[in-house]
Design an enzyme around this catalytic site. Sequence first.
Site, PDB file in Angstrom:
ATOM      1  N   GLU A  75      -1.387  -1.327  -4.737  1.00  0.00           N
ATOM      2  CA  GLU A  75      -2.548  -0.704  -5.165  1.00  0.00           C
ATOM      3  C   GLU A  75      -2.244   0.414  -6.231  1.00  0.00           C
ATOM      4  O   GLU A  75      -1.330   1.283  -5.917  1.00  0.00           O
ATOM      5  CB  GLU A  75      -3.235  -0.183  -3.748  1.00  0.00           C
ATOM      6  CG  GLU A  75      -4.537   0.410  -3.818  1.00  0.00           C
ATOM      7  CD  GLU A  75      -5.083   0.643  -2.392  1.00  0.00           C
ATOM      8  OE1 GLU A  75      -6.181   0.052  -2.273  1.00  0.00           O
ATOM      9  OE2 GLU A  75      -4.470   1.587  -1.944  1.00  0.00           O
ATOM     10  N   ASP A 125       0.991  -1.272  -0.029  1.00  0.00           N
ATOM     11  CA  ASP A 125      -0.060   0.020   0.069  1.00  0.00           C
ATOM     12  C   ASP A 125       0.892   1.061  -0.075  1.00  0.00           C
ATOM     13  O   ASP A 125       1.407   1.585   1.114  1.00  0.00           O
ATOM     14  CB  ASP A 125      -0.968  -0.172   1.257  1.00  0.00           C
ATOM     15  CG  ASP A 125      -1.789   0.936   1.413  1.00  0.00           C
ATOM     16  OD1 ASP A 125      -2.109   1.722   0.386  1.00  0.00           O
ATOM     17  OD2 ASP A 125      -2.194   1.653   2.365  1.00  0.00           O
ATOM     18  N   HIS A 177      -2.117   0.883   7.236  1.00  0.00           N
ATOM     19  CA  HIS A 177      -1.490   0.935   5.829  1.00  0.00           C
ATOM     20  C   HIS A 177      -1.052  -0.457   5.623  1.00  0.00           C
ATOM     21  O   HIS A 177      -1.166  -1.267   4.686  1.00  0.00           O
ATOM     22  CB  HIS A 177      -0.225   1.727   5.733  1.00  0.00           C
ATOM     23  CG  HIS A 177      -0.683   3.225   5.825  1.00  0.00           C
ATOM     24  ND1 HIS A 177      -1.607   3.999   4.911  1.00  0.00           N
ATOM     25  CD2 HIS A 177      -0.449   4.113   6.946  1.00  0.00           C
ATOM     26  CE1 HIS A 177      -1.574   4.936   5.325  1.00  0.00           C
ATOM     27  NE2 HIS A 177      -1.103   5.295   6.504  1.00  0.00           N
TER      28      HIS A 177
END
Length: 170
Positions: free
Chosen positions: A71, A11, A143
Amino acid sequence: MADAIRIMGIDPGLRRTGWGVVEACGNSLRFVAAGTVRSEDKAPLAVRLRQLHDGLVDVVARQTPHEAAVEQTFVNKDAVATLKLGQARGIAMLVPALAGLDVAEYAPNAVKKAVIGVGHGEKQQIHMMVKVLMPKASFDSEHAADALAIAICHVHHMQSPAARLARAVA
């Protein structure tokens, strides 16, 4: 696990980049590790990017994943923040690629759909479902939890009939 595939989810973020590693073997999913790479807020941008790079290089070396998933960046109203996030995302893609890993990309809605069943949901729902899917999972930040969700999303996509066919052909 024998024949397990180790997936690293990432992330990306300039201040905090979450990472999570899971192992998939058939329909079984196992938590391996998760954490957060941090950069110094007041350091120059180049230094911060290097801190993220060095931290992720260390994680890849310690966790030895077979594949990675990152992502995709969403565009927000602050162009400067979006550009900085894009640079952090570039580091998040470059590190596993330099290690010889295939790197997949997933939109935030695809991650949510894979983990909670719908493309729109709250972060708390995602974190709760990560704990349901992997009760032994522990993470030091939201995260890191998001990174585990990205890894889980990749596992779901790997198990699709199209993905299985592509691996068989390769």
